[in-house]
Enzyme design. Sequence first.
Site, PDB file in Angstrom:
ATOM      1  N   ARG A   1      -3.453  -9.116 -21.510  1.00  0.00           N
ATOM      2  CA  ARG A   1      -4.255  -8.597 -22.621  1.00  0.00           C
ATOM      3  C   ARG A   1      -3.415  -7.830 -23.634  1.00  0.00           C
ATOM      4  NH1 ARG A   1      -5.380  -3.481 -22.275  1.00  0.00           N
ATOM      5  NH2 ARG A   1      -7.226  -3.497 -23.583  1.00  0.00           N
TER       6      ARG A   1
ATOM      7  N   ASP B   1      -5.424   1.291 -27.336  1.00  0.00           N
ATOM      8  CA  ASP B   1      -4.868   1.679 -26.048  1.00  0.00           C
ATOM      9  C   ASP B   1      -3.763   2.695 -26.226  1.00  0.00           C
ATOM     10  OD1 ASP B   1      -6.498   0.051 -24.643  1.00  0.00           O
ATOM     11  OD2 ASP B   1      -5.030  -1.524 -24.293  1.00  0.00           O
TER      12      ASP B   1
ATOM     13  N   GLU C   1       0.406  -7.220   8.472  1.00  0.00           N
ATOM     14  CA  GLU C   1       0.613  -5.766   8.505  1.00  0.00           C
ATOM     15  C   GLU C   1       1.731  -5.319   7.564  1.00  0.00           C
ATOM     16  OE1 GLU C   1      -1.271  -3.160  10.080  1.00  0.00           O
ATOM     17  OE2 GLU C   1      -2.500  -4.943   9.764  1.00  0.00           O
TER      18      GLU C   1
ATOM     19  N   PRO D   1       0.818  -1.221   0.000  1.00  0.00           N
ATOM     20  CA  PRO D   1       0.000   0.000   0.000  1.00  0.00           C
ATOM     21  C   PRO D   1       0.852   1.272   0.000  1.00  0.00           C
ATOM     22  CG  PRO D   1      -0.371  -1.294   2.020  1.00  0.00           C
ATOM     23  CD  PRO D   1       0.589  -2.060   1.173  1.00  0.00           C
TER      24      PRO D   1
HETATM   25  C1  9D3 Z   1      -2.666   0.052   9.482  1.00  0.00           C
HETATM   26  C2  9D3 Z   1      -1.702   0.171   8.363  1.00  0.00           C
HETATM   27  N1  9D3 Z   1      -2.110  -0.597   7.177  1.00  0.00           N
HETATM   28  C3  9D3 Z   1      -1.852   0.231   5.972  1.00  0.00           C
HETATM   29  C4  9D3 Z   1      -3.056   0.916   5.500  1.00  0.00           C
HETATM   30  C5  9D3 Z   1      -1.293  -1.799   7.103  1.00  0.00           C
HETATM   31  C6  9D3 Z   1      -1.580  -2.666   5.955  1.00  0.00           C
HETATM   32  C7  9D3 Z   1      -2.853  -2.899   5.482  1.00  0.00           C
HETATM   33  C8  9D3 Z   1      -3.064  -3.770   4.416  1.00  0.00           C
HETATM   34  C9  9D3 Z   1      -0.520  -3.310   5.345  1.00  0.00           C
HETATM   35  C10 9D3 Z   1      -0.742  -4.175   4.284  1.00  0.00           C
HETATM   36  C11 9D3 Z   1      -2.022  -4.395   3.848  1.00  0.00           C
HETATM   37  C12 9D3 Z   1      -2.247  -5.354   2.733  1.00  0.00           C
HETATM   38  N2  9D3 Z   1      -2.302  -4.660   1.441  1.00  0.00           N
HETATM   39  C13 9D3 Z   1      -1.464  -4.953   0.459  1.00  0.00           C
HETATM   40  O1  9D3 Z   1      -0.644  -5.827   0.619  1.00  0.00           O
HETATM   41  C14 9D3 Z   1      -1.518  -4.196  -0.771  1.00  0.00           C
HETATM   42  C15 9D3 Z   1      -2.363  -3.134  -1.207  1.00  0.00           C
HETATM   43  C16 9D3 Z   1      -3.458  -2.463  -0.588  1.00  0.00           C
HETATM   44  O2  9D3 Z   1      -3.886  -2.737   0.541  1.00  0.00           O
HETATM   45  N3  9D3 Z   1      -4.064  -1.464  -1.287  1.00  0.00           N
HETATM   46  C17 9D3 Z   1      -3.684  -1.088  -2.531  1.00  0.00           C
HETATM   47  N4  9D3 Z   1      -2.672  -1.675  -3.135  1.00  0.00           N
HETATM   48  C18 9D3 Z   1      -2.030  -2.685  -2.479  1.00  0.00           C
HETATM   49  S1  9D3 Z   1      -0.744  -3.528  -3.065  1.00  0.00           S
HETATM   50  C19 9D3 Z   1      -0.593  -4.474  -1.752  1.00  0.00           C
END
Ligand code: 9D3
Length: 264
Positions: free
Chosen positions: A159, A174, A121, A94
Amino acid sequence: MPRFDVLTLFAGYFEPLRSQGICRRAFDSGALQLRTWNPRDHASGAHRSVDDRPYGGGPGMVMLAEPLLGALRAAQDARASAGLGPAPVLLFSPTGRALRQPEVQRLAASEGAVLVCGRYEGIDQRFIDHYVDAEISLGDFVLSGGEIPALALLDAVARLLPGVLGDELSAQQDSFSDGLLDCPHYTRPPVFEGSEVPQVLLGGDHARIARWRRDRMLELSWRRRPELVLELERAGRLDRHDLRLLAVLRERDTQDPGTPPAGA
Ligand code: 9D3
């Protein structure tokens, strides 16, 4: 012919890719290769743990660096044995940069990559610092792990591969429309709940139709995603006609501030 090696605790997410739709066609034709690697197969100890509590305390668990490294080494060895060069290691996180089409295009034209899917996490920062080349996000919302972003990337790559869409024009379009939102589309019937199809589309003047579509793309992009239009403008990728329409749209903004485009 890209090959992707996916480090994941949940290989099951990737099975539907092999059995359905566009991606299945890509696998069946050999245009795309995929292999999953489970960090648990590289975990030590009686419990084969792949996660542990965070140093410093706090909620949730953190993925251990060592099982991830074991899986990464196995994937890299297999790629080398298959005659492939070193592949970039991409982590779905994220905190990464949002995935965009140019990166998808580069990957589709490459030997592929190792994709690391995090869970819990997060993963031990030292694995990221030592082994990850880039971090990729799918956008500003919270998922439970990197598997769905990895699936999204694989679908986007599949794709683009030659012979996969069946309709090479779609992929070409595209690149024509590259960087703008798509225009509205219409099909039968000619009148739906009182709404008619835009006349220009029924006229058969293909130059006029192409221009109309381009104008609608620019107009919609300006309303919803002005930063996309500004990016193309800065890159010199708008033609004279585009720039003239953009001037009109900007003029309209100053006269009707009721719906200002966000961030423009
Ligand atoms: C409380 C802090 N959290 C961050 C918002 C920790 C956290 C939440 C969810 C850490 C990892 C995750 C799992 N998410 C992913 O691995 C992830 C992800 C996402 O949650 N949103 C958008 N893109 C991606 S790419 C990997």
